[in-house]
Design a protein around this motif. Structure first.
Motif, PDB file in Angstrom:
ATOM      1  N   ARG A   1       0.829  -1.217   0.000  1.00  0.00           N
ATOM      2  CA  ARG A   1       0.000   0.000   0.000  1.00  0.00           C
ATOM      3  C   ARG A   1       0.860   1.262   0.000  1.00  0.00           C
ATOM      4  O   ARG A   1       1.926   1.311   0.614  1.00  0.00           O
ATOM      5  CB  ARG A   1      -0.918   0.026   1.225  1.00  0.00           C
ATOM      6  N   VAL A   2       0.338   2.274  -0.674  1.00  0.00           N
ATOM      7  CA  VAL A   2       0.913   3.620  -0.637  1.00  0.00           C
ATOM      8  C   VAL A   2      -0.214   4.567  -0.228  1.00  0.00           C
ATOM      9  O   VAL A   2      -1.307   4.525  -0.788  1.00  0.00           O
ATOM     10  CB  VAL A   2       1.496   4.019  -1.996  1.00  0.00           C
ATOM     11  N   GLY A   3       0.067   5.430   0.754  1.00  0.00           N
ATOM     12  CA  GLY A   3      -1.002   6.231   1.337  1.00  0.00           C
ATOM     13  C   GLY A   3      -1.615   5.480   2.505  1.00  0.00           C
ATOM     14  O   GLY A   3      -1.295   4.309   2.752  1.00  0.00           O
ATOM     15  N   ASN A   4      -2.483   6.138   3.239  1.00  0.00           N
ATOM     16  CA  ASN A   4      -3.078   5.494   4.405  1.00  0.00           C
ATOM     17  C   ASN A   4      -4.486   6.055   4.634  1.00  0.00           C
ATOM     18  O   ASN A   4      -4.660   7.255   4.883  1.00  0.00           O
ATOM     19  CB  ASN A   4      -2.216   5.725   5.652  1.00  0.00           C
ATOM     20  N   ALA A   5      -5.471   5.154   4.526  1.00  0.00           N
ATOM     21  CA  ALA A   5      -6.872   5.573   4.643  1.00  0.00           C
ATOM     22  C   ALA A   5      -7.226   6.058   6.041  1.00  0.00           C
ATOM     23  O   ALA A   5      -8.273   6.688   6.237  1.00  0.00           O
ATOM     24  CB  ALA A   5      -7.796   4.425   4.235  1.00  0.00           C
ATOM     25  N   ALA A   6      -6.364   5.784   7.039  1.00  0.00           N
ATOM     26  CA  ALA A   6      -6.611   6.308   8.389  1.00  0.00           C
ATOM     27  C   ALA A   6      -6.614   7.830   8.400  1.00  0.00           C
ATOM     28  O   ALA A   6      -7.098   8.452   9.350  1.00  0.00           O
ATOM     29  CB  ALA A   6      -5.550   5.779   9.352  1.00  0.00           C
ATOM     30  N   ASN A   7      -6.086   8.418   7.350  1.00  0.00           N
ATOM     31  CA  ASN A   7      -6.093   9.864   7.196  1.00  0.00           C
ATOM     32  C   ASN A   7      -7.498  10.451   7.326  1.00  0.00           C
ATOM     33  O   ASN A   7      -7.673  11.585   7.761  1.00  0.00           O
ATOM     34  CB  ASN A   7      -5.504  10.196   5.814  1.00  0.00           C
ATOM     35  N   GLN A   8      -8.505   9.667   6.963  1.00  0.00           N
ATOM     36  CA  GLN A   8      -9.880  10.151   6.986  1.00  0.00           C
ATOM     37  C   GLN A   8     -10.640   9.751   8.249  1.00  0.00           C
ATOM     38  O   GLN A   8     -11.832  10.017   8.362  1.00  0.00           O
ATOM     39  CB  GLN A   8     -10.626   9.627   5.748  1.00  0.00           C
ATOM     40  N   GLN A   9      -9.968   9.114   9.189  1.00  0.00           N
ATOM     41  CA  GLN A   9     -10.631   8.664  10.402  1.00  0.00           C
ATOM     42  C   GLN A   9     -10.770   9.798  11.428  1.00  0.00           C
ATOM     43  O   GLN A   9     -10.091  10.825  11.346  1.00  0.00           O
ATOM     44  CB  GLN A   9      -9.858   7.506  11.035  1.00  0.00           C
ATOM     45  N   VAL A  10     -11.630   9.554  12.397  1.00  0.00           N
ATOM     46  CA  VAL A  10     -11.728  10.427  13.572  1.00  0.00           C
ATOM     47  C   VAL A  10     -10.935   9.773  14.692  1.00  0.00           C
ATOM     48  O   VAL A  10     -11.235   8.648  15.111  1.00  0.00           O
ATOM     49  CB  VAL A  10     -13.200  10.615  14.005  1.00  0.00           C
ATOM     50  N   GLN A  11      -9.883  10.437  15.158  1.00  0.00           N
ATOM     51  CA  GLN A  11      -9.053   9.938  16.256  1.00  0.00           C
ATOM     52  C   GLN A  11      -8.908  11.063  17.273  1.00  0.00           C
ATOM     53  O   GLN A  11      -8.069  11.949  17.132  1.00  0.00           O
ATOM     54  CB  GLN A  11      -7.691   9.473  15.730  1.00  0.00           C
ATOM     55  N   LEU A  12      -9.736  11.016  18.293  1.00  0.00           N
ATOM     56  CA  LEU A  12      -9.840  12.131  19.230  1.00  0.00           C
ATOM     57  C   LEU A  12      -8.763  12.116  20.306  1.00  0.00           C
ATOM     58  O   LEU A  12      -8.731  13.009  21.162  1.00  0.00           O
ATOM     59  CB  LEU A  12     -11.229  12.131  19.873  1.00  0.00           C
ATOM     60  N   ASP A  13      -7.877  11.132  20.248  1.00  0.00           N
ATOM     61  CA  ASP A  13      -6.802  11.078  21.239  1.00  0.00           C
ATOM     62  C   ASP A  13      -5.624  11.975  20.874  1.00  0.00           C
ATOM     63  O   ASP A  13      -4.728  12.186  21.692  1.00  0.00           O
ATOM     64  CB  ASP A  13      -6.297   9.647  21.396  1.00  0.00           C
ATOM     65  N   VAL A  14      -5.575  12.499  19.646  1.00  0.00           N
ATOM     66  CA  VAL A  14      -4.365  13.167  19.159  1.00  0.00           C
ATOM     67  C   VAL A  14      -4.043  14.450  19.921  1.00  0.00           C
ATOM     68  O   VAL A  14      -2.882  14.870  19.984  1.00  0.00           O
ATOM     69  CB  VAL A  14      -4.479  13.478  17.648  1.00  0.00           C
ATOM     70  N   PHE A  15      -5.047  15.069  20.533  1.00  0.00           N
ATOM     71  CA  PHE A  15      -4.821  16.364  21.172  1.00  0.00           C
ATOM     72  C   PHE A  15      -4.007  16.231  22.467  1.00  0.00           C
ATOM     73  O   PHE A  15      -3.196  17.097  22.787  1.00  0.00           O
ATOM     74  CB  PHE A  15      -6.161  17.043  21.459  1.00  0.00           C
ATOM     75  N   GLY A  16      -4.228  15.130  23.191  1.00  0.00           N
ATOM     76  CA  GLY A  16      -3.548  14.950  24.475  1.00  0.00           C
ATOM     77  C   GLY A  16      -2.035  14.916  24.374  1.00  0.00           C
ATOM     78  O   GLY A  16      -1.336  15.655  25.095  1.00  0.00           O
ATOM     79  N   PRO A  17      -1.460  14.066  23.507  1.00  0.00           N
ATOM     80  CA  PRO A  17       0.002  14.027  23.405  1.00  0.00           C
ATOM     81  C   PRO A  17       0.623  15.357  22.983  1.00  0.00           C
ATOM     82  O   PRO A  17       1.757  15.659  23.369  1.00  0.00           O
ATOM     83  CB  PRO A  17       0.232  12.937  22.343  1.00  0.00           C
TER      84      PRO A  17
ATOM     85  N   PRO B   1     -17.916   9.276  19.445  1.00  0.00           N
ATOM     86  CA  PRO B   1     -17.155   8.033  19.247  1.00  0.00           C
ATOM     87  C   PRO B   1     -16.062   8.266  18.210  1.00  0.00           C
ATOM     88  O   PRO B   1     -16.152   9.203  17.401  1.00  0.00           O
ATOM     89  CB  PRO B   1     -18.201   7.043  18.727  1.00  0.00           C
ATOM     90  N   ASP B   2     -15.026   7.448  18.217  1.00  0.00           N
ATOM     91  CA  ASP B   2     -13.951   7.605  17.229  1.00  0.00           C
ATOM     92  C   ASP B   2     -13.364   6.242  16.871  1.00  0.00           C
ATOM     93  O   ASP B   2     -13.817   5.202  17.346  1.00  0.00           O
ATOM     94  CB  ASP B   2     -12.872   8.561  17.745  1.00  0.00           C
ATOM     95  N   HIS B   3     -12.341   6.252  16.022  1.00  0.00           N
ATOM     96  CA  HIS B   3     -11.720   5.007  15.569  1.00  0.00           C
ATOM     97  C   HIS B   3     -10.556   4.585  16.483  1.00  0.00           C
ATOM     98  O   HIS B   3     -10.041   3.477  16.328  1.00  0.00           O
ATOM     99  CB  HIS B   3     -11.221   5.154  14.131  1.00  0.00           C
ATOM    100  N   GLY B   4     -10.145   5.456  17.365  1.00  0.00           N
ATOM    101  CA  GLY B   4      -9.166   5.091  18.369  1.00  0.00           C
ATOM    102  C   GLY B   4      -7.729   5.127  17.888  1.00  0.00           C
ATOM    103  O   GLY B   4      -7.429   5.300  16.696  1.00  0.00           O
ATOM    104  N   ILE B   5      -6.821   4.927  18.828  1.00  0.00           N
ATOM    105  CA  ILE B   5      -5.386   4.974  18.548  1.00  0.00           C
ATOM    106  C   ILE B   5      -4.962   3.914  17.545  1.00  0.00           C
ATOM    107  O   ILE B   5      -4.032   4.111  16.765  1.00  0.00           O
ATOM    108  CB  ILE B   5      -4.577   4.821  19.862  1.00  0.00           C
ATOM    109  N   TRP B   6      -5.674   2.784  17.521  1.00  0.00           N
ATOM    110  CA  TRP B   6      -5.266   1.674  16.641  1.00  0.00           C
ATOM    111  C   TRP B   6      -5.902   1.750  15.268  1.00  0.00           C
ATOM    112  O   TRP B   6      -5.753   0.843  14.477  1.00  0.00           O
ATOM    113  CB  TRP B   6      -5.561   0.337  17.307  1.00  0.00           C
ATOM    114  N   GLU B   7      -6.625   2.809  15.020  1.00  0.00           N
ATOM    115  CA  GLU B   7      -7.149   3.077  13.667  1.00  0.00           C
ATOM    116  C   GLU B   7      -7.968   1.918  13.122  1.00  0.00           C
ATOM    117  O   GLU B   7      -7.844   1.528  11.960  1.00  0.00           O
ATOM    118  CB  GLU B   7      -5.991   3.405  12.722  1.00  0.00           C
ATOM    119  N   ILE B   8      -8.790   1.357  13.975  1.00  0.00           N
ATOM    120  CA  ILE B   8      -9.573   0.180  13.597  1.00  0.00           C
ATOM    121  C   ILE B   8     -10.531   0.544  12.471  1.00  0.00           C
ATOM    122  O   ILE B   8     -11.268   1.520  12.558  1.00  0.00           O
ATOM    123  CB  ILE B   8     -10.327  -0.371  14.819  1.00  0.00           C
TER     124      ILE B   8
END
Length: 852
Positions: A595-611, A654-661
């Motif tokens: 694969r080239v690119g990553n579809a997780a780019n379009q996910q909702v991951q609400l944990d990113v703000f904390g780090p 709700p979101d897709h989480g850190i593991w980008e499920i």
């Protein structure tokens, strides 16, 4: 018979077509799969051909078929081929779902007349026989005298063959009259379309097979069995050679699809500059390098396929074609990203020069010793999807047909250019006894002239950059050399031009060998980059954090609000292109797709703000400790305010989480904890450095904490779980205690640690989760999760367990100290992209905690 007995040109063609991403392998039956015999019902297939066809049909992306003049029922009965091999009868008109063209009542009546006429002819000429089929009838003359055979065929040609609605097909000692259109070439096209095949190979022996040969084009080719004129490109003598050809094709294709001989991931070593990265194997083959940026297309990508995808190798030259000896060692020059690979009598030293402008990617290889060396230069831009040439010029080589100029400066070397299919390869045998052989690959320039700066000076500048940086670190006292290598690896993943930080150096190294869990990690994840920068701050390097935050400011200018940040961006800070598959690469050890690119780019991951806020807090503390007056600049506080604003707007979703499920969003506990962390660190930071803290931030923090404590806990499993109302566990949930949301002394945290250990730990590693994530296959344990468990053990007073797990984590590192993303505790091998920032920052964190 062995493959060596085949025509060398045919062997080369078979090796070539074996590397087509989707392949159709088809053959006639009589005279190819089975010998020609007097009685058609006695034509038993060659067992070796059956085995080879069955094996080919079992391979991924490979379709096997037999297209025969026989009726489909007779073909199935005689061939004894499994259902995986497609059978097509009646000269290509009869498939397993029926006939290509419908047989009308008129045609059925005509067929009855044909059969009666042929039986009448057969009665007049002894030794001839009539074969009736669902849509045709054939007169066989193989067992008749020569005169009777000629006379019988002439009678049919002059009689029934001239009737309206009759299609005539003649072969060896047979004439067949059909009442529908028959064409093996048309059948081949149908099979090709159904399989989506990029190439086809067809074996045929009869004149009826010429229709199939005529349809072949492009990379296709035909193989004629026996004598006679033919449109086929190649020829074999008999059915035994057909079996040998099929078996050889199978072995070549299996090896290509499964990546046999793949180097263990943990044994790959990274070269780096502040701008780019490459990987080298233990035997000094550069198997991975992208240009002009680390997230661009690869120039060398044999890591994900074969040498067809690009490689640059140097090894001892062994005359006579024997296998070269294994290298004795490979190591980093201490404190640098320079790598030495040694054999008895030969050394290759590799580094990437730093004194090049943006848009350039340079690699220098210095060969020394007292035995000859073989150099193999196989550039393959665009992941091997572009055909390029290699031109010998004064002082080296020039790659032609590329978007960007590429040269290899190698003065005094005599090169041989070989062409294999549409690829070219340059080879040379050199003798380093006359002095060091210096190979300078320069991508992004056509300048092949000698540099104004000597090779030794360029190397010294490169090594000083890393060595001086590492000398200024405050590293944990535990395993100091390994910790230095981890810090250098994290530094190597920093893209200094932009300030972004890669999650890993590669794409599509598998989480499951042979599986589909293959992702592109060459981008900047907001979370991963913040954690990496935090790890570097913890060892005394602040520049990477400051540059990353500046990059993040620029990214924020591209979105309508901080709450709409994507989880990841290109290194330049742009949106990712759509996730795509490179079908021409078989993948590492046959792990497809690439694969080239990553579809997780379009996910909702609400944990990113904390780090991000946690990083700003750590950076401010480090500046204050260093006596820097403006420990919390306005720009950094502005980021904090924006991250809290984003949490206020979206934390309850709700979101897709850190593991980008790649499944439906859930209320992940880890994501809620990180939202809490955002508000908590913002309040603490503002109070410590005299910034205005909004009254609602403390309320937000307390509301999130109360909800997590209530809804994240599950009495049934006696643990905090992956998501609200779930019973599945997730190692990331350990952060409920690691972050301080609950006191580590709280019994519920100890119970969560115990549950995580019981369900997710396996020997030397810890799995992320075991719940269904919507993807097939399995994955390895996650090094970062093991590091989290080490920290959790320490928090609940289990130091001995923490030390033991840390020791196992250390043992998982490769010979040069690098860690991939995951680990297979059964096979004891690395999995996933390599080297991985998560793994090295986790290792550094554990060593720091255990050293105190």
């Amino acid at each position: 018979m062995s493959a060596r007995d085949l025509d060398p040109d045919l062997r080369r063609a078979l090796k070539t077509i074996a590397r087509i991403p989707r392949l159709l392998v088809a053959s006639d039956y009589d005279g190819c799969m089975a010998p020609i015999v007097s009685r058609p019902q006695d034509a038993k297939p060659n067992p070796e051909s059956v085995r080879a066809m069955r094996a080919l049909a079992d391979l991924d992306s490979t379709t096997a078929a037999v297209i025969s003049g026989r009726a489909l029922r007779d073909l199935a009965t005689l061939s004894r081929l499994p259902a995986e091999v497609h059978l097509v009868g009646s000269h290509g008109s009869e498939f397993d779902i029926g006939f290509v063209h419908e047989i009308s009542a008129e045609a059925t009546a005509l067929l009855g007349r044909i059969i009666a006429e042929l039986q009448s002819v057969s009665q007049r000429y002894p030794g001839t026989t009539v074969e009736s089929k669902p849509a045709s009838a054939a007169l066989h003359t193989r067992n008749a005298s020569a005169d009777d055979a000629v006379a019988a065929l002439e009678t049919v040609r002059a009689g029934a063959a001239t009737w309206d609605g009759v299609q005539v097909t003649e072969g060896k000692s047979v004439i067949e009259l059909a009442v529908i259109q028959t064409d093996k070439g048309h059948a081949l096209d149908i099979l090709r379309h159904q399989a989506g095949a990029g190439a086809a190979i067809f074996f045929g022996d009869d004149v009826t097979d010429e229709k199939a040969f005529r349809r072949l084009h492009g990379p296709d080719f035909g193989v004629k069995v026996g004598d006679g004129e033919s449109l086929a490109t190649y020829r074999v003598a008999d059915t035994d050679q057909v079996a040998t050809s099929l078996a050889f094709l199978y072995e070549e294709r299996r090896a290509w699809l499964r990546g046999e001989g793949a180097v263990p991931i943990e044994r790959l070593t990274m070269l780096a500059t502040p701008r780019t990265i490459s990987l080298v194997t233990p035997d000094a083959r550069v198997c991975w390098m992208c240009h002009p940026e680390p997230d661009s297309a690869a120039l060398f990508a044999s890591l994900l396929g074969t040498i067809d995808a690009g490689e640059f190798g140097v090894r001892p030259f062994i005359d006579g074609g024997e296998k070269p000896p294994l290298p004795q060692s490979q190591r980093y020059v201490d404190g640098t990203m320079t790598v030495e690979t040694r054999w008895a009598g030969l050394e290759v030293l590799d580094y990437m020069p730093h004194d090049v402008p943006a848009g350039r990617t340079d690699l220098t290889r210095v060969v020394t010793g007292d035995i000859p060396a073989l150099i193999e230069f196989c550039p393959r831009p665009e992941f091997g999807q572009t055909s390029v040439g290699i031109e010998v010029v004064d002082d080296g080589l020039r790659v032609t047909g590329t978007n960007d100029p590429i040269v290899l400066r190698a003065p005094g070397i005599s090169w041989q250019i070989d062409t294999d299919r549409f690829y070219q390869r340059a080879t040379a045998v050199v003798d380093p006894r006359q002095g060091p052989i210096v190979l300078e690959l320069r991508c992004g320039t056509s300048d092949i002239a000698s540099s104004e700066v000597s090779e030794q000076q360029r190397r010294s500048e490169s090594e000083s950059y890393w060595r001086d940086w590492a000398a200024g670190l405050t590293l944990p006292a535990l395993k100091p050399e390994l910790m230095k290598r981890s810090a250098l690896t994290l530094k190597g993943l920093v893209h200094a031009d932009s300030g972004s930080i890669m999650a890993a150096a590669t794409t599509s190294l598998p989480e499951d060998i042979g599986g589909v869990r293959n992702w592109d990690y060459r981008y900047c994840w907001l979370r991963d980059a913040a954690l990496t920068a935090s790890a570097l701050v913890s060892v005394g390097s602040l520049t990477e954090a400051q540059d990353y935050l500046a990059w993040l400011h620029r990214v924020l200018e591209t979105v309508s609000g901080p709450e709409w940040l994507h989880p990841l961006y290109t290194l330049a800070g742009g949106s990712l292109p759509p996730e795509a598959i490179i079908d021409s690469l078989p993948g590492y050890a046959g792990s497809r797709p690439v694969r080239v690119g990553n579809a997780a780019n379009q996910q909702v991951q609400l944990d990113v703000f904390g780090p991000i806020v946690d990083l700003i807090a750590q950076l401010a503390d480090a500046r204050a400790a260093a006596g820097i007056a403006d420990a919390l600049p306005d720009a950094d506080w502005d980021l904090v305010v924006k991250m809290v604003y984003a949490v206020e707007r979206r934390w309850f979703e709700p979101d897709h989480g850190i593991w980008e499920i790649r499944n439906n969003p859930r209320h992940h506990v880890y994501s809620k904890v990180m939202c809490w962390l955002t508000a908590d660190r913002a309040v603490t930071l503002g109070e410590k450095f005299g910034r205005q803290v909004e009254p609602g931030w403390s309320v937000l923090r307390d509301v999130i904490a109360a909800q997590v404590i209530e809804k994240g806990w599950n009495d049934e499993v006696s643990s905090y779980t992956s998501a609200y109302e779930g019973t599945d566990l997730d190692a990331a949930t350990l952060h409920i205690g690691l972050s301080g949301l609950i006191d580590p002394a709280d019994p519920r945290f100890a119970q969560t640690v115990k549950a995580t250990e019981s369900e997710l730990r396996s020997g030397a590693t810890v799995y992320r989760y075991f719940s269904d994530d919507g993807l097939p296959g399995e994955e390895g344990g996650f090094h970062l999760c093991a590091a989290w468990l080490v920290e959790a053990y320490l928090l609940i007073g289990r130091r001995t367990d923490a030390e033991a797990l840390f020791a196992q984590l250390v043992k998982a590192a490769g010979p040069t100290g690098l860690l991939s993303e995951e680990y297979d505790p059964v096979a004891e091998r690395a999995l996933g992209n390599h080297p991985q920032a998560y793994s090295h920052l986790g290792l550094l964190r554990c060593a720091t905690l255990l050293a105190n």
